[in-house]
Design an enzyme around this catalytic site. Sequence first.
Site, PDB file in Angstrom:
ATOM      1  N   LYS A   1      -1.575  -2.182   7.298  1.00 29.36           N
ATOM      2  CA  LYS A   1      -1.304  -2.267   5.868  1.00 29.36           C
ATOM      3  C   LYS A   1      -1.797  -3.619   5.351  1.00 29.36           C
ATOM      4  O   LYS A   1      -1.639  -4.642   6.031  1.00 29.36           O
ATOM      5  CB  LYS A   1       0.205  -2.142   5.656  1.00 29.36           C
ATOM      6  CG  LYS A   1       0.652  -2.126   4.195  1.00 29.36           C
ATOM      7  CD  LYS A   1       2.178  -2.017   4.129  1.00 29.36           C
ATOM      8  CE  LYS A   1       2.690  -1.900   2.708  1.00 29.36           C
ATOM      9  NZ  LYS A   1       4.162  -1.807   2.667  1.00 29.36           N
TER      10      LYS A   1
ATOM     11  N   SER B   1       5.832   2.144  -0.028  1.00 27.83           N
ATOM     12  CA  SER B   1       4.622   1.469  -0.415  1.00 27.83           C
ATOM     13  C   SER B   1       3.477   1.546   0.588  1.00 27.83           C
ATOM     14  O   SER B   1       2.331   1.329   0.219  1.00 27.83           O
ATOM     15  CB  SER B   1       4.940   0.002  -0.688  1.00 27.83           C
ATOM     16  OG  SER B   1       5.332  -0.660   0.502  1.00 27.83           O
TER      17      SER B   1
ATOM     18  N   SER C   1       9.667   1.806   2.804  1.00 26.82           N
ATOM     19  CA  SER C   1       8.212   1.859   2.634  1.00 26.82           C
ATOM     20  C   SER C   1       7.406   2.315   3.840  1.00 26.82           C
ATOM     21  O   SER C   1       6.199   2.504   3.731  1.00 26.82           O
ATOM     22  CB  SER C   1       7.683   0.497   2.189  1.00 26.82           C
ATOM     23  OG  SER C   1       7.960   0.287   0.827  1.00 26.82           O
TER      24      SER C   1
END
Lengths: 97, 488
Positions: free
Chosen positions: B80, B155, B179
């Site tokens: 990420k 997220s 997330s």
Amino acid sequence: MPVEIDVDRVARLARLELTPEEKERLRLQLGLILEHAAKVGEAAADDVPPTAYAIARANVFRPDVPEPSLTHEAALSNAPEAEEGRFKVPRIVETGS
Amino acid sequence: MTDLCDRTATELSAGLASGELSAVDLTESCLSRIDAVEDRVKAFLTLTPEVARERAVELDVHRATGAPQSAVAGIPLALKDVLTTRGIRTTCGSRILESYVPPYDCTPWTRLSGEGAVLLGKTNCDEFAMGSSNENSAFGPVHNPWDLDAVPGGSSGGSAAAVAAGEVVWALGTDTGGSVRQPAALCGVVGLKPTYGLVSRYGLIAFASSLDTVGTFTRSVPDAAVLLGAIAGRDPRDATSLDAPPVASDLDRGIAGLRVGVLDGTFGEGVAQGVRDAVRAALDRLDALGAEVGEVSLPHADYALSAYYLIAPSEASSNLARYDGVRYGFRVEGGADSMEMMARTRGQGFGAEVKRRIMLGTYALSAGYYEAYYGQAQKVRTLIIRDYERAFEECDVLVSPTSPTTAFKIGERADDPMAMYLSDVFTIPANLAGVPAISLPCGLDPAGLPVGLQFTGPVLGEQVLFRAAETLERDLGLDLRPPLLSGV
């Protein structure tokens, strides 16, 4: 009841330049979110201690020995402006004329 | 028929060890999949094919010498884009870090890289990990491989979508309020949020420091255990990091007698029918497998969302104060002085959700309001921790849906922050209490979208999570292949 907040004051504290439209939207949205968030006041009695970290740690020490760290050059590598090994910023203090 | 890139890391690692396949084959398989689907999924912000190919060749040469290799060696990975990578742009999905090239690696990547993992790129996410749909990325949304018009969750939406689409075999994300688990649920993969502190946060660009964790996206529960094993453990660079407990060898011993507590609210009115049905069917299987399934409640769970939306923005408003137009690339010139430059840079560099949370946090921490909001929220946190402690006296693991709904359409909730925040209702309590939780697919809803089931364990109880989740995963035997892949 939605909470009424002074958006200009909060934006100044947060160092955020906002457009008039953004301010109005935030005033409404934050008012609603805070109305919901204020529920925390109902839940916790005075004798409940606060928790900052769920998994408590005491002080964590290491030997006081220098270790390799970023070079000057690497630390400044993302600066929009740098000079003589320092970050450069626009004027901060008024200079007398 | 599946390609190499669709298999689990555990299978692939065995294939690499036996010489049946090479790291180069595997990397090329993922890169071809990326070529085939990435223009529709948009999971990545930065791709690193050259570095990946070079690494794969080195690994194959090294393996040919007969040297033993780690279980993560040669397995293509994505990170990420809130995890720093030296020399590779790391944006946090934000305009304000658009050109930021970190001078250091995050600890999870240092460890994986040291063991021969192959990095294929950095994945898209909600700006500074704030969001539940990936629509808050400054670089555009990610599309769910199960329905390209739907969100992948957030997220860590890019990491979830990349694993679901076979662009990588596994990925790291971060989980501050759900997330990792929520996008894993919406994309039909396994998502693990470890105990707070079990994985070092060094190099995780901070959102809410007391809640942030690094977690994993994988295609199977055993893969999650392997990937966690490679990144877990104390790090001198993160004072909150913990020693990893010894790994138990009883993953496959089944769950007879395991006390499973179904959280109240699991079949509540906010939970979609398709989610309820799939979760109910999974609970029946747990029962059939010999678990003692009962009900349990976290009495203060109703307040968790309120506490979270004070604590996380408060910490964020402090952490994001560092983006001042001086150190991280982006600066808007033209102000009269430094103060004006800073306010303009932040006003134009941050997106709407980040500004909303900075404002919320700044307000909650400001003089006169601190006690009523932040102070009270921290007390609620204590009550939630006590709720879990009590629940784990009666149960070994807790179970609930991961998300009240399956993937929703892009744009559907974009203008309603409260509705978006409510999608985190099942995931947030674990972050407040620091306990581990895992989401695994438990079926599809009538629209054909994956449903996630969440197991929550006590502090450092990852092993019991793996045991419960792996037993259920094996029993369900789902073959989850997004429709997107039927044409490739």
